[in-house]
Design an enzyme around this catalytic site. Structure first.
Site, mmCIF file in Angstrom:
data_model
loop_
_atom_site.group_PDB
_atom_site.id
_atom_site.type_symbol
_atom_site.label_atom_id
_atom_site.label_comp_id
_atom_site.label_asym_id
_atom_site.label_seq_id
_atom_site.Cartn_x
_atom_site.Cartn_y
_atom_site.Cartn_z
ATOM 1 C CE LYS A 121 -25.744 -14.982 14.080
ATOM 2 N NZ LYS A 121 -24.976 -16.172 14.380
ATOM 3 C CE LYS A 203 -30.147 -18.404 8.871
ATOM 4 N NZ LYS A 203 -28.722 -18.613 8.972
ATOM 5 C CE LYS A 206 -27.768 -22.888 15.126
ATOM 6 N NZ LYS A 206 -26.787 -23.740 14.507
HETATM 7 P P1 ATP Z 1 -27.162 -19.166 14.011
HETATM 8 O O1 ATP Z 1 -28.622 -18.844 13.810
HETATM 9 O O2 ATP Z 1 -26.805 -19.603 15.393
HETATM 10 O O3 ATP Z 1 -26.220 -18.184 13.425
HETATM 11 P P2 ATP Z 1 -27.027 -20.860 11.706
HETATM 12 O O4 ATP Z 1 -27.865 -22.099 11.642
HETATM 13 O O5 ATP Z 1 -27.310 -19.739 10.792
HETATM 14 O O6 ATP Z 1 -26.970 -20.460 13.231
HETATM 15 P P3 ATP Z 1 -24.689 -22.481 11.526
HETATM 16 O O7 ATP Z 1 -25.209 -23.418 12.529
HETATM 17 O O8 ATP Z 1 -23.260 -22.198 11.693
HETATM 18 O O9 ATP Z 1 -25.489 -21.145 11.505
HETATM 19 O O10 ATP Z 1 -24.978 -22.972 10.053
HETATM 20 C C1 ATP Z 1 -24.412 -24.119 9.526
HETATM 21 C C2 ATP Z 1 -24.769 -24.259 8.079
HETATM 22 O O11 ATP Z 1 -26.187 -24.349 7.885
HETATM 23 C C3 ATP Z 1 -24.304 -23.105 7.199
HETATM 24 O O12 ATP Z 1 -23.704 -23.637 6.030
HETATM 25 C C4 ATP Z 1 -25.555 -22.358 6.865
HETATM 26 O O13 ATP Z 1 -25.469 -21.719 5.607
HETATM 27 C C5 ATP Z 1 -26.584 -23.474 6.828
HETATM 28 N N1 ATP Z 1 -27.923 -22.977 7.111
HETATM 29 C C6 ATP Z 1 -28.351 -22.386 8.265
HETATM 30 N N2 ATP Z 1 -29.656 -22.065 8.186
HETATM 31 C C7 ATP Z 1 -30.069 -22.449 6.942
HETATM 32 C C8 ATP Z 1 -31.325 -22.388 6.246
HETATM 33 N N3 ATP Z 1 -32.404 -21.866 6.807
HETATM 34 N N4 ATP Z 1 -31.393 -22.896 4.993
HETATM 35 C C9 ATP Z 1 -30.310 -23.449 4.414
HETATM 36 N N5 ATP Z 1 -29.096 -23.534 5.015
HETATM 37 C C10 ATP Z 1 -28.969 -23.050 6.262
#
Ligand code: ATP
Ligand code: LTN
Length: 340
Positions: A121, A203, A206
């Site tokens: 980040k 990964k 969003k």
């Molecule tokens: P940001 O990109 O804003 O950091 P994020 O999607 O990584 O967002 P969160 O929204 O807090 O973070 O994630 C919520 C949950 O979704 C967490 O348990 C994270 O491990 C899971 N997650 C996020 N992206 C993935 C992915 N591509 N595959 C599987 N699990 C995911």
């Protein structure tokens, strides 16, 4: 005849959270949210919309507020049941911020410097490498340890944050015995790391600017189909798991997670077929999985009063549980007590 005395067994407790930082993706759903719902019968679940964490990256206030509502509506739409689980908003329970400060004083600079999410980040937002982004894991540890959670269902990217949470818990327990339950991560066998459809080495996120790289839970069926049809694969034209086949491996992982089939069953199903058929099948299976969620979401988001009552009541219940741990911590670290 004597009655057998059955002692009620305490259900194991789950805590998990999601940031209201944008449209939730298929990765969020398969990696985390789906398991929150699946586990709510067997476990005592508390689930949070993590707004304090979300502001570690600059957010537009009106948009953030709206996203807190939409995230709550989506959590209910996927099947979280307020009669079985607690749905809370992190900033409604000040104990999270208070415990985070205390835990931060028991967390080392070196440990925080090793966190890959902090490094990622910081690279993504070089203009805003703030202290909250750095101490993020102490707040996440507070979220979990406040509720004495046994299990934390998350995607694979959160494994390192769970490890530091466990290290902090063990460290505090060694100093002040019996303070925290040391939590275990729950990372699902399929769907734990859903990758970008355009660059399968990354990964699915969003915040990816290329909208074809990620599927939102609320995407329309035609958009979902278009994104899967355009998904990057390889030139081998064989549906099988293999090295150097990141795109196909990812699609097999997604198909496995939504259908419950194993990779071997999927390989057999598409034996002799091309990527076109396979991508259509994956797209259709995802559309069918998301259809009821979208329909329920449309009903829920129209009733803001209901939504607010759910997260307000959930946050009040959470605050009562959190207060018990916080009182114990305050006493153990040596703060003066209210009644002495
Ligand atoms: P940001 O990109 O804003 O950091 P994020 O999607 O990584 O967002 P969160 O929204 O807090 O973070 O994630 C919520 C949950 O979704 C967490 O348990 C994270 O491990 C899971 N997650 C996020 N992206 C993935 C992915 N591509 N595959 C599987 N699990 C995911
Ligand atoms: N860091 C997590 C979100 C999160 C979380 C938590 C997950 C904040 N607090 C407590 C589980 C338990 C992420 O997914 N980015």
């Amino acid at each position: 005849m004597s009655e057998t005395n059955t002692v009620p067994v305490r259900k194991k407790r789950i805590y998990s959270g999601i940031q209201p930082s944008g449209m939730l993706t298929l990765g969020n759903y398969l990696g985390a949210l789906k398991n929150w719902v699946a586990m709510q019968e067997e476990y005592d679940g508390i689930y949070g919309v993590m707004d304090l964490h979300a502001i570690t990256v600059r957010q537009e206030p009106a948009k953030l507020r709206q996203q807190i509502y939409t995230t709550c509506a989506l959590l209910l739409a996927i099947g979280l049941d307020p009669a079985k689980s607690i749905l809370m908003v992190q900033s409604f329970v000040p104990a999270h911020a208070e415990l985070a400060w205390i835990l931060g004083c028991y967390t080392q600079f070196g440990e925080l410097s090793r966190m890959t999410q902090f490094k990622d980040k910081s690279q993504k937002h070089p203009e805003n490498i703030n202290a909250g982004l750095f101490t993020y894991p102490a707040l996440m540890a507070a979220d979990i340890l406040l509720y004495q959670a046994d299990l934390v269902p998350v995607g694979a990217d959160q494994k390192q944050h769970l490890e530091i949470t466990r290290d902090i818990a063990v460290r505090m327990n060694n100093l002040y015995s019996g303070l925290f339950t040391v939590p275990d991560p729950y990372i699902p066998p399929a769907g734990a790391r859903v990758m970008s459809l355009q660059d399968p080495a990354k990964k699915m996120s969003k915040s990816d600017e290329n909208v074809n790289a990620w599927v939102a839970i609320l995407d329309k069926p035609e958009d979902v189909m278009r994104k899967f049809k355009r998904a990057v694969t390889d030139s081998e034209a064989r549906v099988c798991v293999g090295e150097g086949k990141d795109g196909v491996n990812n699609l097999i992982g997604i198909y496995a997670a939504v259908t419950g089939r194993t990779a071997q069953q999927i390989e057999a199903e598409f034996e002799g077929k091309g990527y076109g058929d396979f991508k259509t099948a994956v797209g259709e299976a995802v559309v069918e999985t998301l259809r009821p969620v979208r329909e329920a979401y449309d009903r829920l988001i129209a009733d803001k009063g209901y939504l607010m009552s759910v997260y307000k009541e959930g946050s009040e219940r959470a605050a009562r549980l959190a207060a018990r741990t916080l009182a114990k911590v305050r006493k153990k670290v040596g703060f003066v007590l209210e009644d002495k």
